[in-house]
Scaffold this motif. Structure first.
Motif, mmCIF file in Angstrom:
data_model
loop_
_atom_site.group_PDB
_atom_site.id
_atom_site.type_symbol
_atom_site.label_atom_id
_atom_site.label_comp_id
_atom_site.label_asym_id
_atom_site.label_seq_id
_atom_site.Cartn_x
_atom_site.Cartn_y
_atom_site.Cartn_z
ATOM 1 N N GLU A 66 0.604 -23.786 -4.498
ATOM 2 C CA GLU A 66 1.742 -23.534 -3.602
ATOM 3 C C GLU A 66 2.718 -24.702 -3.644
ATOM 4 O OE1 GLU A 66 0.219 -22.660 0.278
ATOM 5 O OE2 GLU A 66 -0.698 -20.788 -0.385
ATOM 6 N N PHE A 67 2.181 -25.922 -3.668
ATOM 7 C CA PHE A 67 3.017 -27.114 -3.758
ATOM 8 C C PHE A 67 3.848 -27.087 -5.036
ATOM 9 C CE2 PHE A 67 2.921 -31.119 -6.197
ATOM 10 C CZ PHE A 67 3.949 -31.783 -5.552
ATOM 11 N N GLN A 68 3.204 -26.804 -6.171
ATOM 12 C CA GLN A 68 3.908 -26.793 -7.450
ATOM 13 C C GLN A 68 5.017 -25.754 -7.464
ATOM 14 O OE1 GLN A 68 0.464 -26.441 -10.038
ATOM 15 N NE2 GLN A 68 0.695 -28.573 -10.655
ATOM 16 N N LYS A 69 4.780 -24.628 -6.830
ATOM 17 C CA LYS A 69 5.794 -23.570 -6.773
ATOM 18 C C LYS A 69 6.947 -23.977 -5.844
ATOM 19 C CE LYS A 69 6.327 -18.656 -5.866
ATOM 20 N NZ LYS A 69 5.663 -17.431 -5.416
ATOM 21 N N LYS A 70 6.622 -24.483 -4.659
ATOM 22 C CA LYS A 70 7.638 -24.836 -3.662
ATOM 23 C C LYS A 70 8.535 -25.973 -4.131
ATOM 24 C CE LYS A 70 8.072 -26.053 1.220
ATOM 25 N NZ LYS A 70 7.329 -26.282 2.470
ATOM 26 N N PHE A 71 7.951 -26.987 -4.762
ATOM 27 C CA PHE A 71 8.706 -28.175 -5.167
ATOM 28 C C PHE A 71 9.090 -28.164 -6.648
ATOM 29 C CE2 PHE A 71 6.615 -29.449 -1.280
ATOM 30 C CZ PHE A 71 7.609 -30.140 -0.620
ATOM 31 N N LYS A 72 8.789 -27.055 -7.345
ATOM 32 C CA LYS A 72 9.091 -26.931 -8.777
ATOM 33 C C LYS A 72 8.527 -28.126 -9.543
ATOM 34 C CE LYS A 72 13.078 -24.110 -7.925
ATOM 35 N NZ LYS A 72 14.117 -24.230 -6.971
ATOM 36 N N PHE A 73 7.290 -28.459 -9.230
ATOM 37 C CA PHE A 73 6.596 -29.601 -9.821
ATOM 38 C C PHE A 73 5.809 -29.121 -11.025
ATOM 39 C CE2 PHE A 73 3.268 -32.817 -10.174
ATOM 40 C CZ PHE A 73 3.977 -33.978 -9.951
ATOM 41 N N LYS A 74 6.038 -29.745 -12.166
ATOM 42 C CA LYS A 74 5.352 -29.364 -13.407
ATOM 43 C C LYS A 74 4.270 -30.387 -13.730
ATOM 44 C CE LYS A 74 8.744 -26.398 -15.153
ATOM 45 N NZ LYS A 74 8.653 -25.231 -14.362
ATOM 46 N N GLY A 75 3.182 -29.927 -14.324
ATOM 47 C CA GLY A 75 2.125 -30.826 -14.761
ATOM 48 C C GLY A 75 1.063 -31.036 -13.699
ATOM 49 N N ASN A 76 0.164 -31.956 -13.992
ATOM 50 C CA ASN A 76 -0.925 -32.269 -13.074
ATOM 51 C C ASN A 76 -0.426 -33.110 -11.909
ATOM 52 O OD1 ASN A 76 -2.822 -30.969 -14.678
ATOM 53 N ND2 ASN A 76 -3.237 -32.818 -15.863
ATOM 54 N N GLU B 63 8.149 -41.037 15.088
ATOM 55 C CA GLU B 63 7.413 -39.907 14.540
ATOM 56 C C GLU B 63 8.341 -38.704 14.420
ATOM 57 O OE1 GLU B 63 3.724 -39.186 16.506
ATOM 58 O OE2 GLU B 63 3.025 -41.209 16.179
ATOM 59 N N LYS B 64 8.152 -37.942 13.352
ATOM 60 C CA LYS B 64 8.995 -36.779 13.116
ATOM 61 C C LYS B 64 8.116 -35.574 12.855
ATOM 62 C CE LYS B 64 12.746 -39.523 11.308
ATOM 63 N NZ LYS B 64 13.698 -39.771 10.262
ATOM 64 N N LYS B 65 8.592 -34.399 13.294
ATOM 65 C CA LYS B 65 7.837 -33.176 13.126
ATOM 66 C C LYS B 65 7.836 -32.664 11.698
ATOM 67 C CE LYS B 65 8.053 -31.147 17.696
ATOM 68 N NZ LYS B 65 8.420 -29.973 18.462
ATOM 69 N N GLY B 66 8.848 -32.976 10.956
ATOM 70 C CA GLY B 66 8.954 -32.444 9.607
ATOM 71 C C GLY B 66 9.599 -31.069 9.644
ATOM 72 N N GLY B 67 9.362 -30.293 8.633
ATOM 73 C CA GLY B 67 9.948 -28.966 8.551
ATOM 74 C C GLY B 67 10.651 -28.793 7.230
ATOM 75 N N GLY B 68 10.710 -27.567 6.775
ATOM 76 C CA GLY B 68 11.288 -27.313 5.468
ATOM 77 C C GLY B 68 10.446 -27.986 4.412
ATOM 78 N N LYS B 69 11.035 -28.884 3.675
ATOM 79 C CA LYS B 69 10.300 -29.612 2.631
ATOM 80 C C LYS B 69 9.932 -31.025 3.064
ATOM 81 C CE LYS B 69 11.976 -27.072 -1.343
ATOM 82 N NZ LYS B 69 12.586 -27.161 -2.665
ATOM 83 N N ASN B 70 10.183 -31.369 4.329
ATOM 84 C CA ASN B 70 9.867 -32.703 4.832
ATOM 85 C C ASN B 70 8.480 -32.732 5.449
ATOM 86 O OD1 ASN B 70 12.394 -33.740 4.084
ATOM 87 N ND2 ASN B 70 13.301 -33.004 5.975
ATOM 88 N N SER C 203 -3.310 -36.586 4.598
ATOM 89 C CA SER C 203 -4.759 -36.396 4.577
ATOM 90 C C SER C 203 -5.167 -34.930 4.734
ATOM 91 C CB SER C 203 -5.411 -37.237 5.677
ATOM 92 O OG SER C 203 -4.892 -36.871 6.939
ATOM 93 N N GLN C 204 -4.275 -34.081 5.253
ATOM 94 C CA GLN C 204 -4.563 -32.646 5.376
ATOM 95 C C GLN C 204 -4.126 -31.877 4.130
ATOM 96 O OE1 GLN C 204 -2.462 -33.885 8.250
ATOM 97 N NE2 GLN C 204 -4.391 -34.633 9.081
ATOM 98 N N ARG C 205 -3.809 -32.600 3.048
ATOM 99 C CA ARG C 205 -3.345 -32.032 1.773
ATOM 100 C C ARG C 205 -2.052 -31.239 1.929
ATOM 101 N NH1 ARG C 205 -6.390 -33.048 -2.436
ATOM 102 N NH2 ARG C 205 -5.416 -31.495 -3.749
ATOM 103 N N ARG C 206 -1.202 -31.671 2.854
ATOM 104 C CA ARG C 206 0.132 -31.088 2.989
ATOM 105 C C ARG C 206 1.091 -31.985 2.232
ATOM 106 N NH1 ARG C 206 1.626 -29.973 8.907
ATOM 107 N NH2 ARG C 206 3.275 -28.828 7.870
ATOM 108 N N TYR C 207 2.047 -31.370 1.558
ATOM 109 C CA TYR C 207 3.004 -32.083 0.723
ATOM 110 C C TYR C 207 4.386 -32.029 1.348
ATOM 111 C CZ TYR C 207 -0.543 -31.731 -2.937
ATOM 112 O OH TYR C 207 -1.689 -31.829 -3.672
#
Length: 87
Positions: free
Chosen positions: A15-25, A40-47, A72-76
């Motif tokens: 999902e990360f690779q698709k959302k951020f158009k990240f290629k490779g390992n 502290e910030k809530k984030g949102g979108g791609k942040n 640490s929760q594997r969120r990008y």
């Protein structure tokens, strides 16, 4: 790590690779800490949501203003360079 956890991580990575158009390992370049004095910030979108003192894995130095990180929760997401400190 169980098979279920492994599949969950694999799905999150895809999902990360698709959302951020990240290629490779996905490789961790280094680890950095969110400045304890930052707001502290809530984030949102791609942040990525920010918590003071949190250690983040740096996946890519995207530009002079942002870094692509994983928490640490594997969120990008993107994090401003101004709030990051080297360990």
């Amino acid at each position: 790590m169980t098979v279920k956890e492994s599949k969950k991580e694999e799905k999150a990575d895809k999902e990360f690779q698709k959302k951020f158009k990240f290629k490779g390992n996905i490789t961790v370049l280094t680890q950095m800490m969110v400045d304890p004095a930052a707001t502290e910030k809530k984030g949102g979108g791609k942040n990525l949501p920010l918590r003071r003192g949190e250690i983040l894995d740096v996946v890519q130095f995207t530009n002079e203003e942002q870094i692509l990180c994983r928490n640490s929760q594997r969120r990008y997401g993107y994090v401003p360079r101004a709030v990051m400190l080297h360990l």
